[in-house]
Design an enzyme around this catalytic site. Structure first.
Site, short mmCIF file in Angstrom:
data_model
loop_
_atom_site.label_atom_id
_atom_site.label_comp_id
_atom_site.label_asym_id
_atom_site.label_seq_id
_atom_site.Cartn_x
_atom_site.Cartn_y
_atom_site.Cartn_z
N ASP A 260 0.85 -1.20 0.00
CA ASP A 260 0.00 0.00 0.00
C ASP A 260 0.88 1.24 0.00
O ASP A 260 2.02 1.22 0.48
CB ASP A 260 -0.92 0.03 1.23
CG ASP A 260 -1.81 -1.20 1.31
OD1 ASP A 260 -2.55 -1.43 0.35
OD2 ASP A 260 -1.74 -1.91 2.32
N ASP B 128 0.51 4.96 1.46
CA ASP B 128 -0.27 5.89 2.29
C ASP B 128 0.36 7.27 2.24
O ASP B 128 1.59 7.41 2.14
CB ASP B 128 -0.34 5.39 3.73
CG ASP B 128 -1.10 4.08 3.85
OD1 ASP B 128 -1.93 3.79 2.97
OD2 ASP B 128 -0.85 3.33 4.81
N ASP C 70 3.48 4.70 15.42
CA ASP C 70 3.76 3.65 16.39
C ASP C 70 5.23 3.26 16.46
O ASP C 70 5.82 3.25 17.55
CB ASP C 70 2.88 2.42 16.10
CG ASP C 70 2.88 1.99 14.64
OD1 ASP C 70 3.69 2.53 13.87
OD2 ASP C 70 2.08 1.11 14.28
#
Length: 432
Positions: free
Chosen positions: A50, A52, A131
Site C-alpha cells: 500500500d 499511504d 507507532d
C-alpha cells in the site's frame, strides 16, 4: 533530512496513482508526503503493498480536491482516493491530545485506550504519534527527500523494531499495536527491541477490550500475509495468541511441535503461506478450520461420552459450540463460518465413497479445500487410513469419468458391497 542523492527511493517504484495524489496536493499548496510502511519497504528494497499519504490538508479539503474521494473512519477521519480497485489512503497530520481542541475531538477509555482521535497537528506531531520508528519516515514529493523524525533509518540498518514513546502508554492507547509489533517483526525479519517487547506479556490481556470484528481483520493480516506460520509461533511465544484463541491455551501451553495437533496447525499455515507467495487463492475459512480442528475433535469426543450422542449429532453440536465460543473473541463473518463448517463436514463425507457419493462429494464447491485439509491431516498424524484415503482422492482427481466409475466398482468389490436387488411388489389381493 536525507536528500535524494543519499537514499534509494525512486518514483518509478511508487504507484502512479499515489504520485497523482501527491502531486495534486502539492500543486494545491498543501504539504504532501508518502509515509509509513511504503517508505520503509522502499528503503528495504521491497515492493510496498500500500502507499499511504500524509498531508496538512483536512479531510474536507482533500475531498474538495478529488471527486473520487470518500471519507471514512470514526476513530480517526481518513480520506480514501479511489482509482478502480486501488485505494490511496490520505490522512491529515495528527496532533497531540493536550492541544486546545483535544477535549472535544479525542476520547480515551479508563484503561487509556483511544476511542476517538480526530486531533490534527503538524508533521512533527504526526511523527511522534506514529507507532514504530521505522514507520515515522516521510518521503517529500516537493524535493524527493526523506525525513526521519525518530531514528527509523538507523533502526532499519539494525533490523530493529522500536516503539516511539513509552511502550506501556502506547500499548494502552491501542493494544492492537502489540499484534502489529509481532506482524512487522516477522514480515521484515526484525527483532523487537527489548524495551518494546517486555511489556507485551503484561498488557496482552487488553486485547480482550478490542472489538471482535477488528480482531478478525487483524487475524487476516497475521495469517494471510505469507508469514502465517512464523507469526503463529511468535504470537504463542509472546502469549498474544490466547486472547485471539482462548480455547487453544490448554492445548498449546506445553508447546510440542511433535504433537499431531500442533504439527497439523503449523503445516496448514505453511501451506497457506506457500499459496500466498505463489499468488494462489486463499480463504480465511481454511485457516480458521485448521486452527480450530483439534478443538473440534476434543469437543466431539466429550459429547459422545457425556451425552451418548451419535457421531453426526455430536459433530454438529461441537461445531456450533466451538464457533460460537470463538466468535466471542474474533468475530468470524458468517460467510467464512459457513466455509469452516463445510470443510469440517466434508472430512467425514470424503470417507464415504460408495455408489454416487464420491461423485456428489467431488462436485461440492469446497471439495478442493476439504481435500487439501484431509491431505494435511494424513501427513500430520501419519495415519495409514487417512493416507490411503488421500491417495484415493488424488487418483480420483487425475482420472476421467470412466476411470472414476472403475474406482468406485473396485471399492465396492473390495468391501464386499454389491448392488441390492429391487424387491418386486406382490400384487394386492382384491375382492372379487
Amino acid at each position: 533530512m536525507i536528500p535524494r542523492a543519499e537514499h534509494n527511493i525512486s518514483r518509478q517504484d511508487i504507484s502512479e496513482n499515489a504520485l497523482k495524489v501527491l502531486y495534486r496536493l502539492h500543486k494545491s499548496g498543501y504539504n504532501a508526503y508518502l509515509v509509513g510502511g511504503g517508505v520503509r519497504d522502499l528503503l528495504l528494497g521491497k515492493q510496498p503493498k500500500d502507499f499511504d499519504i500524509a498531508t496538512n490538508a483536512t479531510p474536507e479539503q482533500i475531498k474538495a480536491l478529488f471527486r473520487n474521494c470518500r471519507l471514512v473512519g470514526r476513530r480517526f477521519r481518513l480520506a480514501h482516493i479511489l482509482f478502480g480497485r486501488e485505494i490511496i489512503e490520505v490522512a491529515t497530520f495528527r496532533g497531540h491530545h493536550d492541544s486546545e481542541n483535544a477535549n472535544t475531538e479525542s476520547k480515551r477509555s479508563e484503561e487509556g485506550m483511544l476511542l476517538r482521535d480526530n486531533v490534527y497537528g503538524s508533521i512533527d506531531e504526526d511523527a511522534e504519534r506514529r507507532d514504530f520508528t521505522v514507520n515515522a519516515l516521510y518521503y517529500n514529493i516537493a524535493d524527493f527527500s526523506v525525513v526521519d523524525f525518530a531514528g527509523g533509518i538507523n533502526d532499519i540498518a539494525e533490523r530493529r523494531l522500536q516503539l516511539i514513546g513509552d511502550p506501556e502508554t502506547r500499548y494502552r492507547e491501542d493494544p492492537v499495536r502489540m499484534l502489529r509489533a509481532v506482524r512487522f517483526a516477522v514480515k521484515l525479519d526484525f527483532s523487537i527491541a527489548p524495551e518494546s517487547r517486555e511489556p507485551i506479556a503484561q498488557y496482552g490481556h487488553l486485547l480482550k477490550d478490542i472489538p471482535a470484528a477488528r480482531l478478525f481483520e487483524e487475524c487476516l493480516k497475521l495469517f494471510l500475509g505469507g508469514d502465517g506460520k512464523s507469526t503463529f509461533k511468535m504470537l504463542a511465544d509472546t502469549q498474544l495468541l490466547y486472547p485471539l484463541f482462548p480455547l487453544l491455551k490448554p492445548l498449546l501451553q506445553q508447546w510440542d511441535e511433535d504433537s499431531p495437533e500442533l504439527r497439523f496447525m503449523l503445516m496448514a499455515l505453511a501451506s497457506t503461506d506457500k499459496r500466498v507467495r505463489g499468488d494462489q487463492k486463499v480463504t480465511p475459512a481454511f485457516v480458521f478450520a485448521a486452527l480450530l480442528w483439534p478443538l473440534l475433535e476434543i469437543k466431539k469426543d466429550e459429547l459422545l461420552i457425556e451425552l451418548s450422542l451419535g457421531e453426526h449429532d455430536a459433530s454438529a453440536m461441537a461445531m456450533n459450540w466451538l464457533l460460537d465460543q470463538q466468535c466471542k473473541s474474533v468475530a468470524i463473518p458468517k460467510r467464512f463460518t459457513t466455509g469452516v463448517r463445510e470443510i469440517w463436514q466434508l472430512q467425514s463425507r470424503l470417507d464415504r465413497r460408495f455408489g454416487k457419493r464420491a461423485f456428489q462429494t467431488f462436485g461440492h464447491p469446497r471439495f478442493r479445500a476439504a481435500f487439501d485439509f484431509l491431505e494435511l491431516r494424513a501427513k500430520a498424524t501419519q495415519d495409514q487410513h487417512l493416507g490411503e484415503l488421500a491417495q484415493w482422492w488424488q487418483q480420483w482427481q487425475r482420472s476421467n469419468e470412466q476411470g472414476r466409475n472403475t474406482m468406485v466398482r473396485e471399492l465396492n468389490k473390495n468391501s464386499g458391497r454389491s448392488k441390492s436387488r429391487r424387491r418386486t411388489r406382490k400384487p394386492k389381493k382384491t375382492d372379487s
